[in-house]
Design a protein around this motif. Structure first.
Motif, mmCIF file in Angstrom:
data_model
loop_
_atom_site.group_PDB
_atom_site.id
_atom_site.type_symbol
_atom_site.label_atom_id
_atom_site.label_comp_id
_atom_site.label_asym_id
_atom_site.label_seq_id
_atom_site.Cartn_x
_atom_site.Cartn_y
_atom_site.Cartn_z
ATOM 1 N N THR A 1 32.576 19.218 -34.804
ATOM 2 C CA THR A 1 31.309 18.894 -34.941
ATOM 3 C C THR A 1 30.950 19.661 -36.406
ATOM 4 O OG1 THR A 1 30.811 20.976 -33.714
ATOM 5 C CG2 THR A 1 30.782 18.765 -32.474
ATOM 6 N N PRO A 2 29.960 19.074 -36.910
ATOM 7 C CA PRO A 2 29.500 19.482 -38.297
ATOM 8 C C PRO A 2 29.479 21.018 -38.685
ATOM 9 C CG PRO A 2 28.178 17.724 -37.537
ATOM 10 C CD PRO A 2 28.898 18.133 -36.347
ATOM 11 N N GLY A 3 28.998 22.027 -37.848
ATOM 12 C CA GLY A 3 28.697 23.147 -37.978
ATOM 13 C C GLY A 3 29.955 24.215 -38.196
ATOM 14 N N VAL A 4 31.197 23.440 -38.082
ATOM 15 C CA VAL A 4 32.159 24.416 -37.987
ATOM 16 C C VAL A 4 32.397 24.877 -39.262
ATOM 17 C CG1 VAL A 4 34.742 24.657 -37.590
ATOM 18 C CG2 VAL A 4 33.357 23.527 -35.718
ATOM 19 N N ASP A 5 33.173 26.209 -39.305
ATOM 20 C CA ASP A 5 33.640 26.789 -40.827
ATOM 21 C C ASP A 5 34.897 26.232 -41.065
ATOM 22 O OD1 ASP A 5 34.641 28.262 -42.787
ATOM 23 O OD2 ASP A 5 33.797 30.227 -42.121
ATOM 24 N N PRO A 6 35.076 25.356 -42.117
ATOM 25 C CA PRO A 6 36.559 25.128 -42.347
ATOM 26 C C PRO A 6 37.754 25.918 -42.143
ATOM 27 C CG PRO A 6 34.923 24.103 -43.929
ATOM 28 C CD PRO A 6 34.121 25.069 -43.216
ATOM 29 N N GLU A 7 37.454 27.357 -42.447
ATOM 30 C CA GLU A 7 38.245 28.483 -42.632
ATOM 31 C C GLU A 7 38.709 28.674 -41.008
ATOM 32 O OE1 GLU A 7 40.316 29.502 -45.052
ATOM 33 O OE2 GLU A 7 39.452 27.703 -45.807
ATOM 34 N N ASP A 8 37.736 28.647 -40.000
ATOM 35 C CA ASP A 8 37.855 28.706 -38.612
ATOM 36 C C ASP A 8 38.941 27.473 -38.318
ATOM 37 O OD1 ASP A 8 36.447 30.998 -38.469
ATOM 38 O OD2 ASP A 8 34.598 29.975 -37.767
ATOM 39 N N LEU A 9 39.081 26.278 -38.748
ATOM 40 C CA LEU A 9 39.777 25.487 -38.544
ATOM 41 C C LEU A 9 41.018 25.639 -38.893
ATOM 42 C CD1 LEU A 9 40.401 22.614 -37.080
ATOM 43 C CD2 LEU A 9 39.808 21.551 -39.198
ATOM 44 N N ARG A 10 41.263 26.260 -40.049
ATOM 45 C CA ARG A 10 42.619 26.588 -40.579
ATOM 46 C C ARG A 10 43.116 27.552 -39.527
ATOM 47 N NH1 ARG A 10 44.717 26.508 -45.367
ATOM 48 N NH2 ARG A 10 42.664 26.272 -46.485
ATOM 49 N N TRP A 11 42.239 28.725 -39.336
ATOM 50 C CA TRP A 11 42.843 29.542 -38.349
ATOM 51 C C TRP A 11 43.240 28.837 -36.984
ATOM 52 C CZ3 TRP A 11 45.192 34.007 -38.078
ATOM 53 C CH2 TRP A 11 45.005 34.720 -36.910
ATOM 54 N N PHE A 12 42.709 27.731 -36.565
ATOM 55 C CA PHE A 12 42.996 27.058 -35.252
ATOM 56 C C PHE A 12 44.376 26.553 -35.794
ATOM 57 C CE2 PHE A 12 43.292 22.789 -33.632
ATOM 58 C CZ PHE A 12 43.415 22.981 -32.225
ATOM 59 N N PHE A 13 44.840 25.981 -36.958
ATOM 60 C CA PHE A 13 45.831 25.466 -37.158
ATOM 61 C C PHE A 13 46.794 26.246 -37.381
ATOM 62 C CE2 PHE A 13 43.358 21.734 -39.546
ATOM 63 C CZ PHE A 13 43.504 20.859 -38.496
ATOM 64 N N GLU A 14 46.648 27.384 -37.642
ATOM 65 C CA GLU A 14 47.627 28.429 -37.756
ATOM 66 C C GLU A 14 47.883 29.180 -36.445
ATOM 67 O OE1 GLU A 14 46.463 30.156 -42.398
ATOM 68 O OE2 GLU A 14 45.942 31.383 -40.736
ATOM 69 N N CYS A 15 47.381 29.172 -35.595
ATOM 70 C CA CYS A 15 47.311 29.667 -34.106
ATOM 71 C C CYS A 15 48.359 28.734 -33.405
ATOM 72 C CB CYS A 15 46.329 29.907 -33.597
ATOM 73 S SG CYS A 15 45.193 31.359 -33.915
ATOM 74 N N VAL A 16 48.021 27.333 -33.791
ATOM 75 C CA VAL A 16 48.897 26.414 -33.210
ATOM 76 C C VAL A 16 50.416 26.420 -33.535
ATOM 77 C CG1 VAL A 16 49.356 23.833 -32.847
ATOM 78 C CG2 VAL A 16 46.966 24.975 -32.730
ATOM 79 N N HIS A 17 50.422 26.571 -34.905
ATOM 80 C CA HIS A 17 51.904 26.753 -35.271
ATOM 81 C C HIS A 17 52.586 27.776 -34.796
ATOM 82 C CE1 HIS A 17 52.092 23.927 -39.023
ATOM 83 N NE2 HIS A 17 50.871 23.677 -38.590
ATOM 84 N N LYS A 18 51.806 29.053 -34.568
ATOM 85 C CA LYS A 18 52.522 30.260 -34.294
ATOM 86 C C LYS A 18 52.907 30.247 -32.517
ATOM 87 C CE LYS A 18 51.510 35.159 -33.614
ATOM 88 N NZ LYS A 18 50.480 36.000 -33.706
ATOM 89 N N TYR A 19 51.998 29.667 -31.798
ATOM 90 C CA TYR A 19 52.029 29.639 -30.552
ATOM 91 C C TYR A 19 52.675 28.431 -29.894
ATOM 92 C CZ TYR A 19 49.557 33.899 -30.611
ATOM 93 O OH TYR A 19 48.872 35.117 -31.030
ATOM 94 N N SER A 20 52.702 27.398 -30.593
ATOM 95 C CA SER A 20 53.608 26.380 -29.861
ATOM 96 C C SER A 20 54.930 26.164 -30.370
ATOM 97 C CB SER A 20 52.714 24.974 -30.546
ATOM 98 O OG SER A 20 53.184 24.700 -31.735
ATOM 99 N N ALA A 21 55.431 26.967 -31.149
ATOM 100 C CA ALA A 21 56.824 26.892 -31.637
ATOM 101 C C ALA A 21 57.796 27.056 -30.397
ATOM 102 C CB ALA A 21 56.955 27.731 -32.782
ATOM 103 N N ALA A 22 58.910 26.427 -30.480
ATOM 104 C CA ALA A 22 59.871 26.716 -29.203
ATOM 105 C C ALA A 22 60.422 27.752 -29.359
ATOM 106 C CB ALA A 22 60.981 25.434 -29.446
#
Ligand code: CP3
Length: 360
Positions: A339-360
């Protein structure tokens, strides 16, 4: 058509149900109003003007890919589901939400729709945007094409815009069931040609957005939405096969239809099913029984919850999808659009967390 070789095929492997070294990730509506670079382009151009201008649609599609290089695993072409009602001859304005000045009121209005739509002519501008974008991506990540599901488009065409009650379009289902089904099939036939055209133009995966699937009672979903979704899946595959074009993975996002997952996995004909946040990933896995890959599913409002909450929830989601193993057949995403009000840096953090916690 020849394109630069693909360097990151994670999402294509996950869509085929394969194990991946980490979960591929993208977010619905990733090219949109939360990005200042999008708002800058939008300030200068109309919404559908951008959709119709390949150069601008390409630029906006690439914005999140540039900003999140190395963190994001797919691009989605900048367009809208409402270009299909436009191709059927309806006027659609964006002010700021969608508005149809002349919606369908009774089945007699179906006469006003264009007969035998030349989809490639009406929507060729989307194909042009896809081809240009695919070249510009230079193989960094795959490009996703999309369309709206017939039921979701039917609701906009009859309600004339967004709705909380779905009063008008649901009335059609009860008052005019046969005319409704005929219209749903007619919309589906445009979607089939549109998706085939997008694939020919370079889309490497396609998604069908049934944003209002969850508004229907389960038996009404079966009766009114499912047949047109099946028609799209089989129609696209048949047309591709007839033209000797390799199939691409197909994703269905039946938002809110979580009680339908088992039946959809069984008979809708898609490779991937998108789920929202109202079902636990482990339960969704059980329901689909390995027949399809899954996409999703964090509540988009989580992105307003601060870094700690984002990390905690991503970790939890990864555990629920993976079940302690390497990720398999899972495309990480939100459970609906950002949604429009999200801080793009918070989305970056979301991506970083996915990379960290989804790894095999
Ligand atoms: O995902 C992407 O970044 C690609 C582009 C994309 C847009 N719309 C751009 C857009 C996609 C995939 C869509 C799909 C879409 N459009 C859906 C299905 C997905 C969902 O969220 O349920 C629906 C229901 C629509 C219809 C629509 N278009 C609405 C309801 C609105 C207004 C409110 C909103 O959510 O933004 C739009 C406008 C729209 N489509 C915008 C964008 C970036 C914002 C309009 C603007 O710039 O003024």
């Amino acid at each position: 058509m020849s394109f630069p070789p693909l360097k990151n095929d994670l999402i294509l492997r996950a869509a085929r149900g394969e194990e991946t070294e980490r979960a591929p990730v993208w977010v619905m509506r990733q090219a949109g109003r939360y990005l200042p670079e999008f708002r800058a382009v939008r300030a200068e151009h109309g919404f559908f003007e951008i959709c119709r201008t390949a150069e601008l649609a390409k630029e906006i599609t690439l914005q999140p890919i540039r900003r999140y290089t190395g963190l994001i695993d797919a691009a989605i072409i900048f367009s809208d589901i409402l270009v299909v009602p436009q191709a059927l001859g309806m006027e659609v304005q964006m002010n700021p939400g969608p508005h149809f000045p002349d919606p369908l009121v009774t089945p007699a209005d179906i006469e006003k729709l264009t007969k035998n739509v030349d989809v490639d002519k009406e929507l060729g501008y989307v194909y042009e945007a896809i081809t240009q974008t695919r070249h510009a991506l230079n193989g960094e990540v795959p490009l996703i094409g999309f369309c709206g599901a017939p039921w979701t488009l039917f609701s906009y065409m009859i309600e004339g815009g967004g709705t909380k009650t779905f009063q008008k379009c649901k009335s059609w289902l009860f008052l005019y069931p046969e005319e409704s089904k005929a219209l749903l099939n007619r919309i589906a036939d445009v979607c089939i040609d549109f998706l085939v055209g997008q694939i020919k133009a370079g889309a490497q995966l396609v998604q069908v957005f049934d944003s209002w699937a969850g508004e229907l009672a389960p038996h009404h979903f079966e009766e009114f939405s499912l047949p047109s979704l099946q028609r799209i899946a089989s129609g696209v595959r048949e047309k591709l096969a007839a033209a000797n074009i390799p199939a691409v993975p197909m994703t269905l996002f039946p938002k809110g239809a979580n009680s339908q997952l088992a039946s959809l996995a069984d008979k809708a004909g898609y490779d991937v099913i998108g789920i929202d946040w109202c079902i636990d990933p482990a339960d969704a896995r059980k329901a689909v029984g390995g027949k399809v890959a899954l996409q999703g599913n964090l509540d988009p409002m989580l992105l307003y919850g601060g870094r700690d909450a984002i990390e905690r929830e991503v970790k939890r989601m990864c555990e629920r999808f993976r079940g302690g193993k390497a990720p398999k057949g899972w495309i990480c995403n939100l459970g609906h659009g950002i949604t429009p009000g999200v801080d793009p840096e918070d989305l970056r953090w979301f991506f970083e967390c996915v990379h960290k916690y989804s790894a095999a």
